[in-house]
Design a protein around this motif. Structure first.
Motif, PDB file in Angstrom:
ATOM      1  N   ASN A 120     -52.728  94.497   3.728  1.00 45.85           N
ATOM      2  CA  ASN A 120     -52.360  95.883   3.957  1.00 45.85           C
ATOM      3  C   ASN A 120     -50.834  96.011   3.974  1.00 45.85           C
ATOM      4  O   ASN A 120     -50.206  96.263   5.002  1.00 45.85           O
ATOM      5  CB  ASN A 120     -52.957  96.373   5.285  1.00 45.85           C
ATOM      6  N   TYR A 121     -50.237  95.774   2.822  1.00 43.16           N
ATOM      7  CA  TYR A 121     -48.790  95.878   2.690  1.00 43.16           C
ATOM      8  C   TYR A 121     -48.451  96.275   1.256  1.00 43.16           C
ATOM      9  O   TYR A 121     -49.316  96.266   0.369  1.00 43.16           O
ATOM     10  CB  TYR A 121     -48.093  94.565   3.056  1.00 43.16           C
ATOM     11  N   THR A 122     -47.213  96.626   1.048  1.00 42.96           N
ATOM     12  CA  THR A 122     -46.747  97.052  -0.272  1.00 42.96           C
ATOM     13  C   THR A 122     -45.802  96.019  -0.854  1.00 42.96           C
ATOM     14  O   THR A 122     -44.909  95.531  -0.159  1.00 42.96           O
ATOM     15  CB  THR A 122     -46.010  98.411  -0.176  1.00 42.96           C
ATOM     16  N   ILE A 123     -46.024  95.681  -2.117  1.00 48.72           N
ATOM     17  CA  ILE A 123     -45.108  94.800  -2.838  1.00 48.72           C
ATOM     18  C   ILE A 123     -44.131  95.686  -3.606  1.00 48.72           C
ATOM     19  O   ILE A 123     -44.527  96.496  -4.436  1.00 48.72           O
ATOM     20  CB  ILE A 123     -45.833  93.866  -3.818  1.00 48.72           C
ATOM     21  N   GLU A 124     -42.864  95.530  -3.308  1.00 50.59           N
ATOM     22  CA  GLU A 124     -41.825  96.335  -3.946  1.00 50.59           C
ATOM     23  C   GLU A 124     -41.015  95.451  -4.884  1.00 50.59           C
ATOM     24  O   GLU A 124     -40.479  94.422  -4.475  1.00 50.59           O
ATOM     25  CB  GLU A 124     -40.914  96.936  -2.876  1.00 50.59           C
ATOM     26  N   ILE A 194     -25.584 105.429  -2.397  1.00 46.91           N
ATOM     27  CA  ILE A 194     -26.815 104.750  -1.985  1.00 46.91           C
ATOM     28  C   ILE A 194     -27.887 105.050  -3.028  1.00 46.91           C
ATOM     29  O   ILE A 194     -28.154 106.217  -3.328  1.00 46.91           O
ATOM     30  CB  ILE A 194     -27.268 105.219  -0.596  1.00 46.91           C
ATOM     31  N   ILE A 195     -28.471 104.002  -3.577  1.00 49.09           N
ATOM     32  CA  ILE A 195     -29.479 104.135  -4.632  1.00 49.09           C
ATOM     33  C   ILE A 195     -30.822 103.659  -4.087  1.00 49.09           C
ATOM     34  O   ILE A 195     -30.919 102.562  -3.541  1.00 49.09           O
ATOM     35  CB  ILE A 195     -29.107 103.289  -5.868  1.00 49.09           C
ATOM     36  N   THR A 196     -31.855 104.471  -4.229  1.00 43.60           N
ATOM     37  CA  THR A 196     -33.170 104.057  -3.752  1.00 43.60           C
ATOM     38  C   THR A 196     -33.676 102.882  -4.581  1.00 43.60           C
ATOM     39  O   THR A 196     -33.419 102.804  -5.793  1.00 43.60           O
ATOM     40  CB  THR A 196     -34.191 105.206  -3.813  1.00 43.60           C
ATOM     41  N   PRO A 197     -34.392 101.948  -3.967  1.00 46.84           N
ATOM     42  CA  PRO A 197     -34.818 100.716  -4.654  1.00 46.84           C
ATOM     43  C   PRO A 197     -35.673 100.939  -5.889  1.00 46.84           C
ATOM     44  O   PRO A 197     -35.722 100.082  -6.769  1.00 46.84           O
ATOM     45  CB  PRO A 197     -35.615  99.980  -3.575  1.00 46.84           C
ATOM     46  N   LYS A 198     -36.362 102.080  -5.980  1.00 45.84           N
ATOM     47  CA  LYS A 198     -37.230 102.337  -7.124  1.00 45.84           C
ATOM     48  C   LYS A 198     -36.454 102.810  -8.355  1.00 45.84           C
ATOM     49  O   LYS A 198     -37.036 102.972  -9.429  1.00 45.84           O
ATOM     50  CB  LYS A 198     -38.292 103.372  -6.746  1.00 45.84           C
ATOM     51  N   SER A 199     -35.156 103.043  -8.201  1.00 47.77           N
ATOM     52  CA  SER A 199     -34.334 103.515  -9.318  1.00 47.77           C
ATOM     53  C   SER A 199     -33.951 102.352 -10.232  1.00 47.77           C
ATOM     54  O   SER A 199     -33.515 101.310  -9.763  1.00 47.77           O
ATOM     55  CB  SER A 199     -33.062 104.179  -8.795  1.00 47.77           C
ATOM     56  N   GLN A 264     -39.741  90.209  -5.697  1.00 49.90           N
ATOM     57  CA  GLN A 264     -40.803  90.907  -4.988  1.00 49.90           C
ATOM     58  C   GLN A 264     -40.583  90.841  -3.479  1.00 49.90           C
ATOM     59  O   GLN A 264     -40.493  89.750  -2.910  1.00 49.90           O
ATOM     60  CB  GLN A 264     -42.171  90.306  -5.321  1.00 49.90           C
ATOM     61  N   LEU A 265     -40.506  92.012  -2.844  1.00 48.06           N
ATOM     62  CA  LEU A 265     -40.392  92.093  -1.389  1.00 48.06           C
ATOM     63  C   LEU A 265     -41.655  92.729  -0.828  1.00 48.06           C
ATOM     64  O   LEU A 265     -42.131  93.746  -1.348  1.00 48.06           O
ATOM     65  CB  LEU A 265     -39.169  92.924  -0.977  1.00 48.06           C
ATOM     66  N   ALA A 266     -42.205  92.137   0.211  1.00 43.86           N
ATOM     67  CA  ALA A 266     -43.399  92.684   0.872  1.00 43.86           C
ATOM     68  C   ALA A 266     -42.967  93.551   2.046  1.00 43.86           C
ATOM     69  O   ALA A 266     -42.184  93.117   2.892  1.00 43.86           O
ATOM     70  CB  ALA A 266     -44.303  91.557   1.350  1.00 43.86           C
ATOM     71  N   HIS A 267     -43.456  94.789   2.087  1.00 43.86           N
ATOM     72  CA  HIS A 267     -43.075  95.735   3.129  1.00 43.86           C
ATOM     73  C   HIS A 267     -44.296  96.256   3.877  1.00 43.86           C
ATOM     74  O   HIS A 267     -45.384  96.386   3.313  1.00 43.86           O
ATOM     75  CB  HIS A 267     -42.337  96.935   2.520  1.00 43.86           C
ATOM     76  N   SER A 268     -44.078  96.613   5.111  1.00 42.39           N
ATOM     77  CA  SER A 268     -45.118  97.263   5.897  1.00 42.39           C
ATOM     78  C   SER A 268     -45.380  98.655   5.347  1.00 42.39           C
ATOM     79  O   SER A 268     -44.448  99.369   4.943  1.00 42.39           O
ATOM     80  CB  SER A 268     -44.683  97.362   7.364  1.00 42.39           C
ATOM     81  N   ASN A 269     -46.631  99.067   5.341  1.00 45.66           N
ATOM     82  CA  ASN A 269     -46.984 100.422   4.918  1.00 45.66           C
ATOM     83  C   ASN A 269     -46.622 101.461   5.970  1.00 45.66           C
ATOM     84  O   ASN A 269     -46.735 102.667   5.726  1.00 45.66           O
ATOM     85  CB  ASN A 269     -48.483 100.511   4.602  1.00 45.66           C
ATOM     86  N   ASN A 270     -46.208 100.989   7.141  1.00 47.63           N
ATOM     87  CA  ASN A 270     -45.870 101.908   8.229  1.00 47.63           C
ATOM     88  C   ASN A 270     -44.383 102.269   8.270  1.00 47.63           C
ATOM     89  O   ASN A 270     -43.946 103.026   9.130  1.00 47.63           O
ATOM     90  CB  ASN A 270     -46.262 101.298   9.576  1.00 47.63           C
ATOM     91  N   THR A 271     -43.610 101.699   7.344  1.00 46.15           N
ATOM     92  CA  THR A 271     -42.167 101.941   7.331  1.00 46.15           C
ATOM     93  C   THR A 271     -41.722 102.336   5.935  1.00 46.15           C
ATOM     94  O   THR A 271     -42.153 101.740   4.946  1.00 46.15           O
ATOM     95  CB  THR A 271     -41.393 100.665   7.748  1.00 46.15           C
TER      96      THR A 271
END
Length: 294
Positions: A120-124, A194-199, A264-271
């Protein structure tokens, strides 16, 4: 699922932190390896750590499904560099100061372990930069590549080309070529955006340019950058992520582009990323409320 733990053994509380994390992982019967760099502190081990499995860095990365980087943003960048060719997600546990990349502290990581188990996490995916100097020395960065004057007291001359199109020549202390991940680092302190990581963009931020009209430039990550750096001192300083630095002869020709492999960074879905910005940069904080407490 196997976790690979890469600790920064220079951190003051690293032994205690590893013990807490190991104990928590064992509660959930999760398999893990610890990097054998930790064995340098073997004389200080408790019984909990004596029974753990330690592996050399490359073997640990190869045998692990997820990499746990424990230290701070600098440790995270070094871990990402080591994992750059292995396509393994990285989770950062912060023992440092800011913690943009290392998302978790020890307590929040303990709470995150069930999410790791249930996936239950997001790979960014974060873009990285590759390049070379004079078609010889290889460059790699997750945050930024910095070209500067080094120990020379005077400015250097910098020429920028994008996809072979001439952009400008100017004098400055240097220039920062940053990914979206690196936009909240050195680039930010020089006035970069500041550039968002998805850019999918790359930022070029001059360091103390001699002309006020020379401003940060944002380009597509599909474009290729050529920097020609010249110094009267005869030397140019180039660093990657503030960790891998070298001195080169002037003039130096630096070629930079986006790496074909993302980190690849793994992030919590709550943040969310914007929550991290608010917390780390104190956005929305009214300092007037604190004046009466001084």
């Amino acid at each position: 699922m196997i976790l690979g733990i890469i600790p920064n053994i220079t951190k003051t509380d690293i032994l205690k932190t590893i013990e807490v994390i190991v104990e928590e992982l064992q509660k959930y019967n999760l398999g893990f390896f610890i990097c054998d760099s930790m064995l340098k502190k073997k004389n200080e081990f408790s019984e909990k750590l004596n029974n753990c499995s330690f592996l050399p860095l490359k073997e640990l990365i190869n045998k692990s499904d997820i990499i746990i980087s424990i230290g701070g943003d600098g440790t995270m960048l070094n871990t990402a560099y080591e994992v750059r060719n292995d396509n393994k997600p990285i989770i950062g546990v912060n023992l440092g100061k800011l913690g943009f990349l290392a998302e978790f502290d020890v307590e929040s990581f303990k709470n995150f372990i069930p999410d790791i188990i249930s996936k239950n996490y997001t790979i960014e995916n974060r873009i990285a930069l590759i390049g070379n100097v004079n078609n010889k020395e290889e460059l790699y960065a997750i945050n930024d590549i910095v070209i500067d004057k080094g120990s020379w007291a005077k400015m250097i001359e910098i020429t920028i080309k994008i996809d072979d199109d001439y952009v400008s020549t100017f004098s400055a202390d240097g220039i920062i070529i940053a990914t979206p991940t690196g936009s909240t680092g050195y680039s930010l302190s020089t006035g970069g955006p500041i550039i968002t990581p998805k850019s999918n963009v790359i930022t070029l931020s001059p360091i103390a340019p001699h002309t006020l009209t020379m401003r940060p430039l944002v380009i597509s990550s599909n474009q290729k950058i050529t920097i020609i750096a010249q110094s009267q001192f005869g030397k140019i300083h180039i660093s990657c992520d503030g960790q891998r630095s070298n001195i080169y002869d002037s003039p130096s020709y630096i070629f930079v582009e986006k790496s074909k492999k993302d980190i690849q960074l793994a992030h919590s879905n709550n943040t969310s990323y914007f929550e991290i910005l608010r917390n780390k940069l104190f956005w929305g904080l009214d300092i007037r409320k604190f004046k009466n407490h001084q």
